[in-house]
Design a protein around this motif. Structure first.
Motif, mmCIF file in Angstrom:
data_model
loop_
_atom_site.group_PDB
_atom_site.id
_atom_site.type_symbol
_atom_site.label_atom_id
_atom_site.label_comp_id
_atom_site.label_asym_id
_atom_site.label_seq_id
_atom_site.Cartn_x
_atom_site.Cartn_y
_atom_site.Cartn_z
ATOM 1 N N GLY A 143 54.059 21.546 1.869
ATOM 2 C CA GLY A 143 55.266 22.021 1.575
ATOM 3 C C GLY A 143 56.791 21.700 2.392
ATOM 4 N N LEU A 144 56.294 20.804 3.385
ATOM 5 C CA LEU A 144 57.634 20.589 4.244
ATOM 6 C C LEU A 144 58.017 19.146 3.730
ATOM 7 C CD1 LEU A 144 55.810 21.509 7.272
ATOM 8 C CD2 LEU A 144 57.765 22.685 6.617
ATOM 9 N N MET A 145 59.378 18.940 4.096
ATOM 10 C CA MET A 145 60.047 17.392 4.048
ATOM 11 C C MET A 145 59.696 16.653 2.636
ATOM 12 S SD MET A 145 61.191 16.983 7.245
ATOM 13 C CE MET A 145 61.344 15.249 7.472
ATOM 14 N N ALA A 146 59.399 17.569 1.435
ATOM 15 C CA ALA A 146 59.274 17.188 0.351
ATOM 16 C C ALA A 146 60.369 16.173 -0.336
ATOM 17 C CB ALA A 146 59.106 18.041 -0.792
ATOM 18 N N GLU A 147 61.500 16.383 0.159
ATOM 19 C CA GLU A 147 62.698 15.517 -0.705
ATOM 20 C C GLU A 147 63.110 14.290 0.542
ATOM 21 O OE1 GLU A 147 65.962 18.345 -0.798
ATOM 22 O OE2 GLU A 147 64.495 19.691 -2.089
ATOM 23 N N TYR A 148 62.238 14.202 1.476
ATOM 24 C CA TYR A 148 62.324 12.951 2.505
ATOM 25 C C TYR A 148 61.398 12.134 2.048
ATOM 26 C CZ TYR A 148 65.673 16.252 4.262
ATOM 27 O OH TYR A 148 67.088 17.355 4.101
ATOM 28 N N HIS A 149 61.713 10.608 2.703
ATOM 29 C CA HIS A 149 60.483 9.713 2.739
ATOM 30 C C HIS A 149 60.426 9.516 4.244
ATOM 31 C CE1 HIS A 149 58.316 6.170 2.247
ATOM 32 N NE2 HIS A 149 58.950 5.573 2.909
ATOM 33 N N ILE A 150 59.459 9.446 4.846
ATOM 34 C CA ILE A 150 58.756 9.220 6.086
ATOM 35 C C ILE A 150 57.898 7.948 6.010
ATOM 36 C CG2 ILE A 150 57.646 10.230 8.135
ATOM 37 C CD1 ILE A 150 58.115 12.895 7.004
ATOM 38 N N THR A 151 58.342 6.873 6.613
ATOM 39 C CA THR A 151 57.591 5.780 6.588
ATOM 40 C C THR A 151 56.145 5.915 7.513
ATOM 41 O OG1 THR A 151 58.273 4.803 8.596
ATOM 42 C CG2 THR A 151 59.662 4.401 6.518
ATOM 43 N N GLU A 152 55.236 5.106 7.243
ATOM 44 C CA GLU A 152 54.017 5.411 7.850
ATOM 45 C C GLU A 152 54.185 4.858 9.298
ATOM 46 O OE1 GLU A 152 50.153 6.270 8.680
ATOM 47 O OE2 GLU A 152 51.290 6.454 6.926
ATOM 48 N N TYR A 153 55.187 3.800 9.395
ATOM 49 C CA TYR A 153 55.436 3.432 10.913
ATOM 50 C C TYR A 153 56.102 4.621 11.789
ATOM 51 C CZ TYR A 153 57.406 0.448 14.442
ATOM 52 O OH TYR A 153 57.486 -0.235 15.705
ATOM 53 N N ALA A 154 57.030 5.383 11.211
ATOM 54 C CA ALA A 154 57.491 6.761 11.735
ATOM 55 C C ALA A 154 56.391 7.582 11.923
ATOM 56 C CB ALA A 154 58.795 7.284 10.967
ATOM 57 N N ARG A 155 55.345 7.788 11.102
ATOM 58 C CA ARG A 155 54.483 8.750 11.288
ATOM 59 C C ARG A 155 53.822 8.601 12.615
ATOM 60 N NH1 ARG A 155 53.913 11.693 6.376
ATOM 61 N NH2 ARG A 155 54.540 10.766 4.761
ATOM 62 N N GLN A 156 53.295 7.091 12.654
ATOM 63 C CA GLN A 156 52.603 6.884 13.661
ATOM 64 C C GLN A 156 53.275 6.775 15.320
ATOM 65 O OE1 GLN A 156 49.150 6.162 13.539
ATOM 66 N NE2 GLN A 156 49.555 6.739 11.372
ATOM 67 N N LYS A 157 54.466 6.102 15.218
ATOM 68 C CA LYS A 157 55.267 6.032 16.302
ATOM 69 C C LYS A 157 55.904 7.403 16.831
ATOM 70 C CE LYS A 157 54.110 1.739 16.992
ATOM 71 N NZ LYS A 157 53.449 1.257 18.251
ATOM 72 N N ILE A 158 56.234 8.142 16.043
ATOM 73 C CA ILE A 158 57.021 9.508 16.244
ATOM 74 C C ILE A 158 55.867 10.663 16.129
ATOM 75 C CG2 ILE A 158 58.777 10.883 16.048
ATOM 76 C CD1 ILE A 158 60.546 8.480 15.384
ATOM 77 N N LEU A 159 55.594 10.920 14.978
ATOM 78 C CA LEU A 159 54.940 12.310 14.563
ATOM 79 C C LEU A 159 53.522 12.172 15.237
ATOM 80 C CD1 LEU A 159 55.917 12.726 10.839
ATOM 81 C CD2 LEU A 159 57.276 13.679 12.974
ATOM 82 N N LYS A 160 52.832 11.240 14.929
ATOM 83 C CA LYS A 160 51.501 11.261 15.461
ATOM 84 C C LYS A 160 51.335 11.155 17.060
ATOM 85 C CE LYS A 160 46.914 9.182 15.207
ATOM 86 N NZ LYS A 160 46.100 7.895 14.893
ATOM 87 N N GLU A 161 52.333 10.360 17.776
ATOM 88 C CA GLU A 161 52.595 10.248 19.159
ATOM 89 C C GLU A 161 52.788 11.687 19.633
ATOM 90 O OE1 GLU A 161 51.890 8.793 22.868
ATOM 91 O OE2 GLU A 161 51.335 8.069 20.787
ATOM 92 N N VAL A 162 53.703 12.453 19.099
ATOM 93 C CA VAL A 162 53.955 13.776 19.753
ATOM 94 C C VAL A 162 52.996 14.849 19.693
ATOM 95 C CG1 VAL A 162 55.385 16.173 19.008
ATOM 96 C CG2 VAL A 162 56.309 13.675 19.192
ATOM 97 N N VAL A 163 52.248 14.807 18.372
ATOM 98 C CA VAL A 163 51.082 15.872 18.346
ATOM 99 C C VAL A 163 49.960 15.144 19.077
ATOM 100 C CG1 VAL A 163 49.106 16.320 16.769
ATOM 101 C CG2 VAL A 163 51.246 16.247 15.968
ATOM 102 N N THR A 164 49.289 13.924 19.567
ATOM 103 C CA THR A 164 48.705 13.418 20.391
ATOM 104 C C THR A 164 48.942 13.806 21.856
ATOM 105 O OG1 THR A 164 48.173 11.533 18.738
ATOM 106 C CG2 THR A 164 47.368 11.408 21.339
ATOM 107 N N ARG A 165 50.165 13.801 22.173
ATOM 108 C CA ARG A 165 50.603 14.254 23.555
ATOM 109 C C ARG A 165 50.484 15.692 23.481
ATOM 110 N NH1 ARG A 165 54.605 10.364 26.524
ATOM 111 N NH2 ARG A 165 53.837 8.093 25.417
ATOM 112 N N ALA A 166 50.865 16.537 22.603
ATOM 113 C CA ALA A 166 50.786 17.894 22.609
ATOM 114 C C ALA A 166 49.356 18.445 22.847
ATOM 115 C CB ALA A 166 51.133 18.561 21.313
ATOM 116 N N GLN A 167 48.508 17.826 22.378
ATOM 117 C CA GLN A 167 46.993 18.111 22.472
ATOM 118 C C GLN A 167 46.470 17.761 23.959
ATOM 119 O OE1 GLN A 167 45.440 15.574 19.459
ATOM 120 N NE2 GLN A 167 45.067 17.306 17.949
#
Length: 168
Positions: A143-167
């Protein structure tokens, strides 16, 4: 608690129960997480502009300097720190309330010999290995960011990398 104490459970079943439970009630920290995700996507946009194109072709690598690498590391360090601040906020809204209530009730009913291991499993395996990556990498499913488009590239390079580092 009975599933855990009889040891007649499968981890995927427990994870599915927690995943469903986490969506059954409103999550008051949802807006904080959404704000955080918008901010890191904006702040991390320089990562998308420089190193690779969206297909992973390394066409701008020669333009990537030591200064840029340091800026990237500083961005990821700051993003991880801010993620922990969102999850462990002073209002105790970083994790859905229903999940906290369920976890506390299960721990209360468990034999003390199982409670500590269950608490660690809950934090490490469910929060940091299942729920948080899903919320950060695919926020639309929560239910977050429903009104926004997040590219797969941004998911991988920013979001996934942040979570991986947090782990780590």
């Amino acid at each position: 608690a009975r599933l855990i104490s009889t040891r007649n459970h499968s981890e995927p079943t427990l994870i599915k129960i927690l995943n469903v439970w986490s969506t059954m009630r409103d999550w008051s920290g949802q807006s904080n997480m959404e704000w955080y995700l918008m901010r890191i996507l904006e702040d991390g946009a320089f990562l998308l502009d420089r190193a690779e194109d969206q297909r992973g072709t390394r066409f701008n690598v020669s333009d990537w300097t030591t200064k840029d690498a340091i800026a990237a590391e500083e961005f990821y360090d700051r993003a991880v720190e801010e993620l922990f601040e969102v999850v462990d906020d002073e209002d105790a809204t970083g994790i859905p309330e229903g999940v906290i209530e369920l976890g506390n009730e299960v721990l209360r009913r468990l034999d003390r010999s199982l409670a500590d291991d269950t608490r660690r499993w809950f934090v490490y395996k469910w929060i940091f290995s299942t729920w948080l990556p899903a919320v950060v990498i695919h926020p639309e499913g929560h239910g977050l960011m429903a009104e926004y488009h997040i590219t797969e590239y941004a998911r991988q390079k920013i979001l996934k990398e942040v979570v991986t580092r947090a782990q780590k």
